[in-house]
Design a protein around this motif. Structure first.
Motif, PDB file in Angstrom:
ATOM      1  N   ALA A  91     -47.749  39.286 -59.234  1.00  0.00           N
ATOM      2  CA  ALA A  91     -46.489  39.932 -59.568  1.00  0.00           C
ATOM      3  C   ALA A  91     -45.494  38.879 -60.044  1.00  0.00           C
ATOM      4  O   ALA A  91     -45.379  37.806 -59.442  1.00  0.00           O
ATOM      5  CB  ALA A  91     -45.929  40.662 -58.357  1.00  0.00           C
TER       6      ALA A  91
ATOM      7  N   ASN B  96     -41.402  38.365 -61.391  1.00  0.00           N
ATOM      8  CA  ASN B  96     -40.048  38.889 -61.595  1.00  0.00           C
ATOM      9  C   ASN B  96     -39.893  40.338 -61.156  1.00  0.00           C
ATOM     10  O   ASN B  96     -39.092  41.077 -61.712  1.00  0.00           O
ATOM     11  CB  ASN B  96     -39.643  38.752 -63.068  1.00  0.00           C
ATOM     12  CG  ASN B  96     -39.643  37.315 -63.530  1.00  0.00           C
ATOM     13  OD1 ASN B  96     -39.207  36.427 -62.798  1.00  0.00           O
ATOM     14  ND2 ASN B  96     -40.130  37.066 -64.730  1.00  0.00           N
ATOM     15  N   GLN B  97     -40.707  40.743 -60.199  1.00  0.00           N
ATOM     16  CA  GLN B  97     -40.611  42.083 -59.614  1.00  0.00           C
ATOM     17  C   GLN B  97     -40.836  43.201 -60.619  1.00  0.00           C
ATOM     18  O   GLN B  97     -40.544  44.367 -60.333  1.00  0.00           O
ATOM     19  CB  GLN B  97     -39.250  42.268 -58.919  1.00  0.00           C
ATOM     20  CG  GLN B  97     -38.996  41.286 -57.801  1.00  0.00           C
ATOM     21  CD  GLN B  97     -37.656  41.508 -57.117  1.00  0.00           C
ATOM     22  OE1 GLN B  97     -36.781  42.196 -57.635  1.00  0.00           O
ATOM     23  NE2 GLN B  97     -37.487  40.926 -55.944  1.00  0.00           N
ATOM     24  N   SER B  98     -41.352  42.874 -61.800  1.00  0.00           N
ATOM     25  CA  SER B  98     -41.530  43.926 -62.805  1.00  0.00           C
ATOM     26  C   SER B  98     -42.844  43.817 -63.569  1.00  0.00           C
ATOM     27  O   SER B  98     -43.235  44.764 -64.236  1.00  0.00           O
ATOM     28  CB  SER B  98     -40.374  43.903 -63.809  1.00  0.00           C
ATOM     29  OG  SER B  98     -40.349  42.670 -64.504  1.00  0.00           O
TER      30      SER B  98
END
Length: 205
Positions: A11, A13-15
């Motif tokens: 994962a 940058n959480q996106s």
């Protein structure tokens, strides 16, 4: 959560979900196949719609420009295997040994040069293709028919499959060991009628 079967998905940058292994590891049992991560339950039989935004040969963040992160250049022979794939019907494919993978007729592959395929029988090419973010959608009916959509444009709608089953997990992966990225991932049930239709812009081989 996601379970990596081959390769290494991280994962960012959480996106973003990015496959980060850029060299083929030493296989043991079974031999290492192309990078693949799975999600769900092997007994799922009503999850028929998978949508994800994916990038074949790049990884980006919200604050940095697009960068190329590939294990080999497109000039190398291995580049023909640079693709992203989204699949249904993922499970242990062997009744005699551990061999987790996805039923090929339920896999939608998009290559770096705009070529695409659904299973081994349906193939095509996207004109004026750019290797950037694209929305891939795969719908699988209970009867095993498949509809593959790229950027909201239907590429192929296949008849029901006479072999295999759509029961199983969903899978995201890459061809060969290069960095590919996924974002905006959704899984949902789809009605049987969602996959009906005629084949377009494809060659059955």
């Amino acid at each position: 959560g996601f379970s990596d079967v081959y390769g290494s998905f991280a994962a960012q940058n959480q996106s973003l979900l990015t496959q980060v292994a850029t060299s083929r590891p030493i296989g043991w049992a079974p031999l290492n196949l192309d990078p693949l991560t799975m999600f769900g339950d092997v007994h799922w039989d009503r999850i028929h719609r998978l949508r994800v935004v994916a990038m074949v040969n790049h990884t980006t963040t919200a604050t940095t420009p697009t960068k190329r992160y590939t294990a080999r250049s497109h000039d190398d022979d291995d580049s023909r295997n640079h693709y992203v794939r989204i699949c249904g019907g993922c499970r242990n494919l062997s009744d005699r040994r551990i061999l987790f993978g996805c039923f090929e007729p339920y896999c939608f592959k998009l290559f770096w040069n705009g070529s695409w395929s659904v299973g081994d029988s349906y193939k095509g090419h996207v004109k004026n293709y750019a290797d950037t973010w694209h929305e891939l959608e795969l719908k699988i009916s209970v009867e095993g028919s498949v509809k593959a959509t790229l950027d909201k444009k239907v590429l192929v709608a296949t008849p029901p499959s006479k072999t295999g089953t759509s029961t199983g997990m969903i899978g995201l992966g890459c061809g060969s060991y290069h960095m590919c990225s996924f974002r905006n991932f959704t899984v949902a049930a789809a009605s049987t009628s969602d996959t009906s239709g005629r084949m377009t812009k494809a060659t059955k081989r």
